[in-house]
Design a protein around this motif. Structure first.
Motif, short mmCIF file in Angstrom:
data_model
loop_
_atom_site.label_atom_id
_atom_site.label_comp_id
_atom_site.label_asym_id
_atom_site.label_seq_id
_atom_site.Cartn_x
_atom_site.Cartn_y
_atom_site.Cartn_z
N VAL A 1 97.37 5.37 76.23
CA VAL A 1 96.95 3.74 76.65
C VAL A 1 96.03 3.39 77.42
N ARG A 2 95.79 2.18 77.07
CA ARG A 2 95.20 1.76 78.03
C ARG A 2 94.55 0.46 78.41
N TYR A 3 94.65 -0.36 78.63
CA TYR A 3 94.21 -1.61 78.96
C TYR A 3 93.54 -2.62 80.23
N SER A 4 93.20 -3.30 79.12
CA SER A 4 92.15 -3.50 80.90
C SER A 4 91.62 -5.50 80.80
N TYR B 1 99.82 10.82 76.89
CA TYR B 1 101.09 11.55 77.64
C TYR B 1 101.58 11.60 76.18
N GLN B 2 101.94 13.17 76.23
CA GLN B 2 102.05 14.47 75.87
C GLN B 2 103.60 14.53 74.98
N THR B 3 104.09 13.41 74.14
CA THR B 3 105.35 13.09 73.51
C THR B 3 105.95 14.65 72.33
N ASN B 4 104.57 15.32 71.56
CA ASN B 4 105.23 16.24 70.92
C ASN B 4 106.01 16.03 69.46
N ALA B 5 106.51 17.08 68.67
CA ALA B 5 107.22 16.32 67.24
C ALA B 5 108.02 17.45 67.20
N LEU B 6 108.91 16.77 66.22
CA LEU B 6 109.56 17.63 65.49
C LEU B 6 109.47 17.69 63.48
N VAL C 1 104.88 -0.84 74.84
CA VAL C 1 104.66 0.34 73.72
C VAL C 1 105.45 2.25 74.75
N SER C 2 106.97 1.89 73.47
CA SER C 2 107.86 3.10 73.70
C SER C 2 107.58 4.02 73.07
N LEU C 3 107.95 5.10 74.08
CA LEU C 3 106.68 6.79 73.49
C LEU C 3 108.54 7.15 73.91
N VAL C 4 108.47 8.64 72.66
CA VAL C 4 109.41 9.44 73.03
C VAL C 4 109.16 11.25 72.92
N ARG C 5 109.54 11.62 73.99
CA ARG C 5 109.29 13.28 74.22
C ARG C 5 109.96 13.63 74.23
#
Length: 235
Positions: free
Chosen positions: A84-87, A97-102, A143-147
């Motif tokens: 994620v980046r913004y400017s 961000y590391q989130t992995n996967a199921l 930006v909502s992330l689930v790890r």
């Protein structure tokens, strides 16, 4: 004599029919069985995503769902992350961000839960079955992330598996307000990156900017949050 010839012909037809069915029919039945197993896993994974969403949004500290695994496996897989980046004129922010996967796997079919999204893939193609929690509006990007992390074995086999999901932590990683005309870029790194490209091409507000990458332009507020959910498999 004609009875003997008739019997021989009928017997030959029966033997030939059995051979054809054995040669071609069994393969078709196996393909149908595998396709149906994939369909069941896809429907089950969408239900898992709904339960994950309940935990992610704080509506429940724990949820569970059952998945018919059949002859496949279900487990946690790494290799999925989001940059994620913004400017704008005065502020710059960038983090990965590391989130992995199921992931459910059966032969060449995979059905994966990745940070809210459910993606089915096989061969060289993949398709999005459920969308992630990424929002781009006229004035804000969320930006909502689930790890996901394994609590116990990282993968299992079994006819039916109960997936127990429990909230571990939630972090507001970067709340930023009073920006002026900022641009936010989200880049997904995943074995199923094509589906993320598809998402950013079709999702409201987002603009596709390369493989697995979306841009939300002209916002005044940015929120980046991550929820960690532990997953336990019960067979």
């Amino acid at each position: 004599m004609s009875d003997v010839v008739g019997f021989v012909l009928i017997f030959a037809i029966v033997v030939t029919s059995v051979g054809v069915v054995t040669t071609f029919g069994v393969g078709a039945l196996v393909d149908f069985r595998d396709a149906e197993a994939g369909n069941n896993a896809e429907r089950g994974m969408v239900a898992v995503a709904d339960a994950m969403d309940e935990v992610d949004r704080g509506r429940s500290p724990a949820r569970s769902a059952e998945l018919t695994v059949d002859r496949g496996t279900i487990g946690i897989s790494d290799g999925v992350s989001f940059r994620v980046r913004y400017s704008n004129a005065s502020t710059t922010y960038e983090e990965t961000y590391q989130t992995n996967a199921l992931v459910y796997r059966l032969d060449g079919t995979n059905v994966a839960y990745e940070s809210g999204a459910v993606i089915r893939s096989g061969g060289d193609s993949s398709a999005l079955s459920s969308s992630p929690s990424l929002r781009c509006s006229d004035d804000a990007a969320v930006v909502s992330l689930v790890r996901v992390r394994a609590r116990g074995p990282s993968s299992v086999r079994g006819d039916t598996v109960r997936i127990e999901m429990r909230h571990q932590s939630s972090q507001l990683l970067f709340p930023q307000t009073n920006l002026s005309d900022a641009g936010v870029t989200v880049e997904a790194t995943s074995p199923r990156q094509d589906s993320w490209t598809q998402y950013f091409e079709q999702a409201d507000g987002w603009q596709s900017d390369g493989p697995g990458t979306g841009v939300c332009e002209g916002v005044d507020r940015v929120v980046v949050r991550q929820t960690t959910i532990s997953v336990r498999f019960v067979t």
